[in-house]
Each structure stands twice: as structure tokens, then as C-alpha cells.
Design a protein around this motif. Structure first.
Motif, mmCIF file in Angstrom:
data_model
loop_
_atom_site.group_PDB
_atom_site.id
_atom_site.type_symbol
_atom_site.label_atom_id
_atom_site.label_comp_id
_atom_site.label_asym_id
_atom_site.label_seq_id
_atom_site.Cartn_x
_atom_site.Cartn_y
_atom_site.Cartn_z
ATOM 1 N N ALA A 1 50.778 44.803 56.874
ATOM 2 C CA ALA A 1 50.647 45.218 55.479
ATOM 3 C C ALA A 1 50.790 44.019 54.543
ATOM 4 C CB ALA A 1 51.711 46.275 55.148
ATOM 5 N N TYR A 2 51.761 43.157 54.837
ATOM 6 C CA TYR A 2 51.981 41.980 53.994
ATOM 7 C C TYR A 2 50.796 41.018 54.066
ATOM 8 C CZ TYR A 2 53.968 37.583 52.349
ATOM 9 O OH TYR A 2 54.185 36.392 51.682
ATOM 10 N N GLU A 3 50.328 40.750 55.273
ATOM 11 C CA GLU A 3 49.249 39.778 55.448
ATOM 12 C C GLU A 3 47.913 40.277 54.885
ATOM 13 O OE1 GLU A 3 49.009 38.526 59.503
ATOM 14 O OE2 GLU A 3 51.061 37.749 59.547
ATOM 15 N N MET A 4 47.715 41.588 54.888
ATOM 16 C CA MET A 4 46.460 42.145 54.392
ATOM 17 C C MET A 4 46.565 42.651 52.956
ATOM 18 S SD MET A 4 44.955 44.186 57.755
ATOM 19 C CE MET A 4 43.462 44.614 56.852
ATOM 20 N N SER B 1 47.945 54.559 58.893
ATOM 21 C CA SER B 1 46.742 55.386 58.956
ATOM 22 C C SER B 1 45.640 54.696 59.759
ATOM 23 C CB SER B 1 46.247 55.688 57.533
ATOM 24 O OG SER B 1 45.043 56.419 57.569
ATOM 25 N N HIS B 2 45.480 53.381 59.521
ATOM 26 C CA HIS B 2 44.481 52.613 60.274
ATOM 27 C C HIS B 2 44.825 52.587 61.758
ATOM 28 C CE1 HIS B 2 41.898 51.332 57.119
ATOM 29 N NE2 HIS B 2 42.760 50.533 56.521
ATOM 30 N N VAL B 3 46.100 52.373 62.082
ATOM 31 C CA VAL B 3 46.530 52.299 63.478
ATOM 32 C C VAL B 3 46.246 53.620 64.197
ATOM 33 C CG1 VAL B 3 48.519 52.085 65.023
ATOM 34 C CG2 VAL B 3 48.265 50.513 63.085
ATOM 35 N N THR B 4 46.535 54.724 63.514
ATOM 36 C CA THR B 4 46.266 56.043 64.097
ATOM 37 C C THR B 4 44.779 56.217 64.395
ATOM 38 O OG1 THR B 4 48.147 57.044 62.936
ATOM 39 C CG2 THR B 4 46.426 58.527 63.732
ATOM 40 N N ALA B 5 43.939 55.817 63.427
ATOM 41 C CA ALA B 5 42.485 55.935 63.599
ATOM 42 C C ALA B 5 41.993 55.022 64.715
ATOM 43 C CB ALA B 5 41.784 55.603 62.280
ATOM 44 N N ARG C 1 47.161 55.670 73.389
ATOM 45 C CA ARG C 1 48.294 56.286 72.691
ATOM 46 C C ARG C 1 49.373 55.287 72.295
ATOM 47 N NH1 ARG C 1 49.442 61.916 76.115
ATOM 48 N NH2 ARG C 1 47.355 62.837 75.807
ATOM 49 N N LYS C 2 49.330 54.096 72.894
ATOM 50 C CA LYS C 2 50.370 53.106 72.633
ATOM 51 C C LYS C 2 49.756 51.792 72.161
ATOM 52 C CE LYS C 2 53.320 54.963 76.317
ATOM 53 N NZ LYS C 2 54.025 54.633 77.588
ATOM 54 N N ARG C 3 50.547 51.038 71.386
ATOM 55 C CA ARG C 3 50.086 49.739 70.898
ATOM 56 C C ARG C 3 49.812 48.787 72.066
ATOM 57 N NH1 ARG C 3 52.101 49.473 65.191
ATOM 58 N NH2 ARG C 3 51.952 47.207 65.195
ATOM 59 N N THR C 4 50.643 48.874 73.102
ATOM 60 C CA THR C 4 50.425 47.994 74.257
ATOM 61 C C THR C 4 49.090 48.278 74.931
ATOM 62 O OG1 THR C 4 51.703 49.559 75.610
ATOM 63 C CG2 THR C 4 52.867 47.643 74.745
ATOM 64 N N GLU C 5 48.636 49.532 74.880
ATOM 65 C CA GLU C 5 47.349 49.884 75.478
ATOM 66 C C GLU C 5 46.194 49.302 74.665
ATOM 67 O OE1 GLU C 5 48.194 54.117 77.712
ATOM 68 O OE2 GLU C 5 47.911 54.163 75.544
ATOM 69 N N VAL C 6 46.402 49.169 73.357
ATOM 70 C CA VAL C 6 45.400 48.522 72.509
ATOM 71 C C VAL C 6 45.203 47.079 72.962
ATOM 72 C CG1 VAL C 6 44.855 47.734 70.166
ATOM 73 C CG2 VAL C 6 45.865 50.001 70.515
ATOM 74 N N ILE C 7 46.330 46.397 73.201
ATOM 75 C CA ILE C 7 46.275 44.998 73.621
ATOM 76 C C ILE C 7 45.613 44.863 74.983
ATOM 77 C CG2 ILE C 7 47.689 42.979 74.215
ATOM 78 C CD1 ILE C 7 49.752 43.985 72.179
ATOM 79 N N LEU C 8 45.970 45.744 75.913
ATOM 80 C CA LEU C 8 45.382 45.700 77.254
ATOM 81 C C LEU C 8 43.874 45.936 77.203
ATOM 82 C CD1 LEU C 8 48.081 47.666 79.303
ATOM 83 C CD2 LEU C 8 47.593 45.206 79.395
ATOM 84 N N CYS D 1 46.703 43.132 68.180
ATOM 85 C CA CYS D 1 46.567 42.357 69.406
ATOM 86 C C CYS D 1 47.392 41.077 69.371
ATOM 87 C CB CYS D 1 45.093 42.024 69.656
ATOM 88 S SG CYS D 1 44.076 43.471 70.026
ATOM 89 N N GLU D 2 47.738 40.623 68.172
ATOM 90 C CA GLU D 2 48.595 39.451 68.018
ATOM 91 C C GLU D 2 50.069 39.828 68.059
ATOM 92 O OE1 GLU D 2 47.350 37.765 64.343
ATOM 93 O OE2 GLU D 2 45.353 37.228 65.073
ATOM 94 N N GLY D 3 50.362 41.136 68.248
ATOM 95 C CA GLY D 3 51.741 41.599 68.332
ATOM 96 C C GLY D 3 52.414 41.816 66.987
ATOM 97 N N LYS D 4 51.626 41.894 65.916
ATOM 98 C CA LYS D 4 52.199 42.058 64.574
ATOM 99 C C LYS D 4 52.694 43.491 64.366
ATOM 100 C CE LYS D 4 51.076 37.870 63.205
ATOM 101 N NZ LYS D 4 49.929 37.626 62.342
ATOM 102 N N LEU D 5 53.801 43.621 63.632
ATOM 103 C CA LEU D 5 54.329 44.925 63.248
ATOM 104 C C LEU D 5 53.567 45.444 62.038
ATOM 105 C CD1 LEU D 5 58.141 44.084 63.509
ATOM 106 C CD2 LEU D 5 56.716 45.208 65.232
ATOM 107 N N ASN D 6 53.683 46.755 61.790
ATOM 108 C CA ASN D 6 52.985 47.343 60.649
ATOM 109 C C ASN D 6 53.357 46.659 59.339
ATOM 110 O OD1 ASN D 6 51.805 49.095 62.414
ATOM 111 N ND2 ASN D 6 52.824 50.943 61.666
ATOM 112 N N LYS D 7 54.631 46.346 59.195
ATOM 113 C CA LYS D 7 55.096 45.711 57.953
ATOM 114 C C LYS D 7 54.459 44.333 57.789
ATOM 115 C CE LYS D 7 59.317 46.348 56.825
ATOM 116 N NZ LYS D 7 60.811 46.340 56.759
#
Length: 208
Positions: A171-174, A183-187, A195-202, A162-168
Motif C-alpha cells: 500500500a505504501y509503495e503503490m 481487495s486486489h490480493v483476493t482477486a 488460497r495462500k500467498r506462498t502459493e502465489v509465489i510458487l 512475489c517479492e514477499g511484501k506485506l499488504n501495508k
């Protein structure tokens, strides 16, 4: 004596709240654990902390508005959570009540009002400063149910999405592997029904 968890990203407010509680509550407060973001709250609870009450600010890192409340209630339903916020409109109070908060305390409350609210909450009662019984519902049950289904680790990834962070970046921050993030994003997308990251934010914005 009670053990409270104070979750707010402003250290001065946490200190003031802690001092006010110590003076206002009969017998004071046995222990206060302070957290500056929702991730720290989850870490404390995962490590076995069992506070009698969580006082949660809506607007702090990782909370995503009411999404933090929803996830806390889903993962730790036995721990009461009260919202402490400067936005004390009837709509916000109604949302907090709908989404499982045990109470809502305005940051404008006097020490006497604060002590009365905390006393009620620690006794197992609810505390809402305004009568919201006739307020119009906001239709958030479905969104709350989806976000509430996320595990604590998934919710951390969700917050960073939701903060617009990329997977990379996530991964670094966590401190986890990038394939684990994927795998987490898919779940997360499966649980949220998107189906899209933007839909997660909305979706998250409906609770913000």
C-alpha cells in the motif's frame, strides 16, 4: 521512423542498445522510451504510449521472469514484445516463443544481428535466433493463462507479493489504501486459483 520502448534495469545497457540501434538501423530510430522496471513500462502504456516494439529484459524489477511478458501480451496484445536477454539457451527461447514473444535477441548479438532482428520485428515478422521447433514444451500454458488474466494494477500487486511484501508495504509503495491492496490480493488469488500467498509465489516461480 519507429518508436521503441527499451525495458532494462541497467542504464548503461539501455544507452548502448539505443546507440547501436541508431547506427545500425536504416534511417535510425525516431524515438526510444526507456524504462527500468515493469511498473514503468505499464505506466507508460496506460498513459497512452503506443510503441512499435517493446524490447524486454527478463531479469529486472517487477518482471518475475516470464510473468512480465505474459501480462504485457494479455493487456496489450497489439504491441509486439521481443525478449532481450543474456540467457539465450534454447529452453529460454522456446519459453519466450510459447508465451507470446514476437522474438528473442541475445545480449551477445552483434550490431549487424541486432539490426537484422529489429528490422524483421518492425516489419511484423518473428525473430528467434535458434531453431526451437523440436524443443520440448515446458507445459506453461495454464500458468500463463492465469497470470495473463490479471489487470495491470493486479499484476503490480502480484509482483510485490512475489517479492514477499506485506499488504501495508504494498500500500505504501503503490500509494493506495491497504483495503484496496487486500481487495486486489483476493482477486489475484481467485484468478490464479490459489488460497495462500506462498502459493502465489510458487506459481510465479514456474515462469521465473
Amino acid at each position: 521512423m519507429p518508436h521503441l520502448l527499451l525495458a532494462d534495469d541497467h542504464p548503461l545497457f539501455r544507452a548502448a542498445l539505443r546507440q547501436t540501434l541508431s547506427m545500425a538501423l536504416p534511417g535510425g530510430v525516431d524515438q526510444c522510451t526507456e524504462c527500468e522496471d515493469i511498473g514503468a513500462v505499464m505506466t507508460q502504456l496506460e498513459q497512452g504510449l503506443e510503441p512499435d516494439l517493446i524490447l524486454l529484459d527478463l531479469h529486472m524489477p517487477g518482471a518475475q521472469g516470464f510473468a512480465g511478458l505474459v501480462n504485457l501480451r494479455a493487456c496489450y496484445p497489439e504491441i509486439p514484445v521481443a525478449i532481450v536477454s543474456g540467457d539465450d539457451s534454447s529452453q529460454q527461447i522456446r519459453r519466450a516463443e510459447q508465451l507470446g514473444a514476437s522474438g528473442f535477441i541475445s545480449k551477445q548479438a552483434t550490431p549487424e544481428q541486432l539490426a537484422r532482428a529489429i528490422s524483421h520485428l518492425l516489419a511484423g515478422d518473428e525473430w528467434f535466433e535458434l531453431d526451437t521447433s523440436h524443443a520440448q514444451g515446458v507445459g506453461l500454458d495454464d500458468v500463463a493463462s492465469r497470470i495473463g488474466s490479471l489487470t495491470p494494477h493486479q499484476f503490480r500487486v502480484f509482483s510485490k507479493l512475489c517479492e514477499g511484501k506485506l499488504n501495508k508495504q504494498i500500500a505504501y509503495e503503490m500509494s493506495i489504501a491497504e483495503p484496496t491492496v487486500k481487495s486486489h490480493v483476493t482477486a489475484i488469488m481467485r484468478k490464479l486459483g490459489v488460497r495462500k500467498r506462498t502459493e502465489v509465489i510458487l506459481l510465479a516461480q514456474q515462469l521465473n
